[in-house]
Design a protein around this motif. Structure first.
Motif, PDB file in Angstrom:
ATOM      1  N   THR A   5       0.815  -1.234   0.059  1.00  0.00           N
ATOM      2  CA  THR A   5      -0.124   0.041   0.026  1.00  0.00           C
ATOM      3  C   THR A   5       0.819   1.320   0.000  1.00  0.00           C
ATOM      4  O   THR A   5       1.734   1.293   0.746  1.00  0.00           O
ATOM      5  CB  THR A   5      -0.928   0.094   1.346  1.00  0.00           C
ATOM      6  OG1 THR A   5      -1.639  -1.336   1.251  1.00  0.00           O
ATOM      7  CG2 THR A   5      -1.785   1.329   1.189  1.00  0.00           C
ATOM      8  N   ARG A  10      -2.802   5.033   2.371  1.00  0.00           N
ATOM      9  CA  ARG A  10      -2.959   4.759   3.739  1.00  0.00           C
ATOM     10  C   ARG A  10      -3.898   6.029   4.418  1.00  0.00           C
ATOM     11  O   ARG A  10      -4.484   5.789   5.321  1.00  0.00           O
ATOM     12  CB  ARG A  10      -1.550   4.477   4.307  1.00  0.00           C
ATOM     13  CG  ARG A  10      -0.898   3.357   3.989  1.00  0.00           C
ATOM     14  CD  ARG A  10       0.621   3.274   4.491  1.00  0.00           C
ATOM     15  NE  ARG A  10       1.407   2.230   3.795  1.00  0.00           N
ATOM     16  CZ  ARG A  10       2.675   2.129   4.097  1.00  0.00           C
ATOM     17  NH1 ARG A  10       3.354   2.991   4.721  1.00  0.00           N
ATOM     18  NH2 ARG A  10       3.333   1.112   3.499  1.00  0.00           N
ATOM     19  N   GLN A  64      -6.789  -1.205   8.049  1.00  0.00           N
ATOM     20  CA  GLN A  64      -5.571  -0.741   8.067  1.00  0.00           C
ATOM     21  C   GLN A  64      -4.773  -1.128   9.229  1.00  0.00           C
ATOM     22  O   GLN A  64      -3.681  -1.463   9.268  1.00  0.00           O
ATOM     23  CB  GLN A  64      -5.336   0.550   7.346  1.00  0.00           C
ATOM     24  CG  GLN A  64      -5.740   0.952   5.951  1.00  0.00           C
ATOM     25  CD  GLN A  64      -4.755   0.407   5.058  1.00  0.00           C
ATOM     26  OE1 GLN A  64      -3.932   0.139   5.444  1.00  0.00           O
ATOM     27  NE2 GLN A  64      -5.123   0.366   3.925  1.00  0.00           N
ATOM     28  N   ARG A  68      -1.526  -3.572   9.479  1.00  0.00           N
ATOM     29  CA  ARG A  68      -0.296  -3.265   9.866  1.00  0.00           C
ATOM     30  C   ARG A  68       0.268  -3.474  11.284  1.00  0.00           C
ATOM     31  O   ARG A  68       1.393  -3.834  11.589  1.00  0.00           O
ATOM     32  CB  ARG A  68      -0.226  -1.699   9.639  1.00  0.00           C
ATOM     33  CG  ARG A  68      -0.326  -1.189   8.330  1.00  0.00           C
ATOM     34  CD  ARG A  68      -0.411   0.367   8.094  1.00  0.00           C
ATOM     35  NE  ARG A  68       0.959   0.765   8.585  1.00  0.00           N
ATOM     36  CZ  ARG A  68       2.094   1.085   7.729  1.00  0.00           C
ATOM     37  NH1 ARG A  68       2.125   0.363   6.657  1.00  0.00           N
ATOM     38  NH2 ARG A  68       3.129   1.372   8.230  1.00  0.00           N
TER      39      ARG A  68
END
Length: 496
Positions: A5, A10, A64, A68
């Motif tokens: 990404t 993001r 997200q 992550r």
């Protein structure tokens, strides 16, 4: 292959969420700006649109964070490798389903039960229509949960059609798994195949794995002799990285066919750490061929010749003078000798069969003979700091004791049989008679001795510095003088 990404992408969920919250907070001002502040329907539509986008933006932001923080950091660190993409995709689906459920119940004030029922009914219909697809998906999910396969593992897939695929797992997706072969070819395999076919994980667990190779030798060669030669060829690879010495290699008779006796060479290695099984098979067979060739044994081949005379010898058994001449002619120390001189040595040599563990010579003892290894494997040990340390392994075709034979020097090392070995012993009087007939041989042999001594010194000191010609000539001259003194022949002293 994992998808990355970009830094800009993001920030999109965060920006969208902030915009939706700002739109909801300033609802009256925005509607007044477009002259719809008095329209109740427009106000409801605006509010629902802002709330829907807020929920979706929040779900994207949560997804997200899960990717992550949870998957790429915590879970990846715990399992010691990358997390399969299918797990990330499943977590994303769950997050968005929760967001949709909240939108239906909280934003549009509809029954969540009816929404879930409709979703379930649609899932049943899709399940029948896409059952193969769902089989691949759920098989991939089960594999990831069980951790039987992981990214980076080398696997062997035995298909029912007889095809065999050996490759490394590069990525595991929803429906397919991406593999990379040793030839760097990408192979896409449906996850359902991994659940149906026989899959062997070569990498896990990280333990030595047994591999095999085979060679076929003619019936005329005694089986114990072939086993001795082949076992020595396997043990000669003990210093190769990845070879597991805790599992002793073995040589077995696998089967007897019309061509000959097939011998199975069984060994243990750490696959791809650092060498692949294919490379290891090349090392094993190359070592076996070298040992067999040096011992005078050839591989079996189809025999269709018709002879009306005495059959030619296909193997060298090392027992007759004729065979001994052929074996001695391969030794580089005797390269300066003529055929009749080698014949004289062959007629006077002594053949010894030494069992594994027997010491042939002891360091420091006197000796007047040279030994040539024909079959087997020998360990050369020297004393360092009060302890015996192995410094080399001698394979068929190599020799030792040349300094004792030619100069009478004491043995500089202890030589022990690693396997049962066959050695030829050549004693002082045999070579002395040859050199009396041709004194110039002394100078040739002295230069060969000088070269071997310098190579041995470089190996012990672990250096590859070039030797000055003056140093080589000086050492050769010293050895020549010692040879003349030890052999005690008047012709040797007057030949130079």
């Amino acid at each position: 292959m994992s998808r990355r990404t970009s830094p800009v992408a993001r920030w999109i969920p965060i920006s969208l969420l902030l915009m939706c919250l700002a739109a909801a907070a300033n609802e009256s001002d925005i509607l007044a700006l477009i002259s719809l502040d008095g329209d109740v329907g427009a106000r409801i539509i605006w509010r629902r649109a802002a709330q829907t986008l807020s929920w979706l933006a929040g779900a994207a932001l949560l997804n997200q964070l899960i990717r992550r923080v949870l998957w790429d950091r915590l879970v990846a660190r715990a399992i010691g490798g990358p997390v399969p993409g299918v797990l990330k995709e499943i977590s994303a689906v769950i997050v968005y389903l929760i967001a949709l459920t909240c939108i239906v119940g909280l934003v549009y004030q509809r029954s969540v039960t009816g929404f879930l029922a409709a979703l379930g009914a649609g899932g049943i219909v899709l399940g029948f229509a896409l059952r193969d697809l769902f089989t691949d998906v759920f098989t991939g999910l089960a594999i990831n949960i069980d951790r039987t396969l992981a990214i980076g593992d080398w696997v062997r897939i035995d298909e029912g059609s007889g095809n065999v695929t050996i490759a490394r797992i590069r990525e595991m997706g929803w429906r397919c798994t991406s593999l990379v072969t040793e030839e760097q070819t990408t192979v896409i395999v449906p996850n359902g195949m991994l659940g149906r076919e026989r899959v062997v994980n070569i990498t896990q667990p990280i333990e030595p794995t047994r591999f095999e190779a085979s060679v076929t030798v003619d019936y005329s060669v005694p089986g114990d002799r072939v086993k001795r030669v082949l076992l020595a060829s396997l043990k000669a690879l003990a210093t190769e990285p990845g070879f597991d010495s805790s599992h002793p290699p073995v040589v077995l008779v696998e089967k007897a066919s019309s061509r000959g006796v097939e011998y199975l060479l069984r060994y243990w290695i750490l696959p791809w750490d650092p060498q692949s099984p294919t490379t290891w098979k090349d090392l094993v067979l190359s070592s076996a061929l070298h040992h067999l060739r040096t011992a005078g044994i050839s591989l079996a081949y189809p025999k269709t010749d018709v002879y009306h005379a005495e059959m030619p010898a296909r193997q060298i058994d090392g027992r007759s003078v004729k065979d001994e001449i052929k074996l001695l002619a391969k030794i580089n120390l005797f390269e300066p000798l003529q055929k009749d001189e080698i014949r004289h040595l062959a007629q006077s040599l002594h053949r010894h069969i030494a069992p594994a563990g027997q010491t042939l010579v002891h360091s420091g003892e006197e000796g007047e003979s040279l030994f040539v290894l024909i079959e087997g494997l020998l360990a050369v040990n020297v004393e360092r700091d009060g302890h015996m340390q192995q410094v080399a392994l001698l394979e068929p075709g190599q020799f030792f004791g040349e300094m004792s034979l030619l100069t009478g020097a004491r043995r500089s090392a202890t030589v022990i049989c690693v396997t049962e070995s066959v050695v030829y012993e050549i004693r002082k009087h045999a070579l002395q008679q040859v050199m009396e007939q041709r004194p110039e041989l002394a100078e040739h042999l002295s230069r060969i001795l000088a070269e071997r001594q310098l190579l041995t010194r470089q190996a012990l000191q672990r250096t590859d510095e070039a030797v000055a010609p003056q140093e080589f000539d000086s050492l050769a001259m010293q050895l020549l003088d010692r040879m003349r003194e030890f052999l005690g022949s008047t012709r040797l002293h007057t030949a130079h």
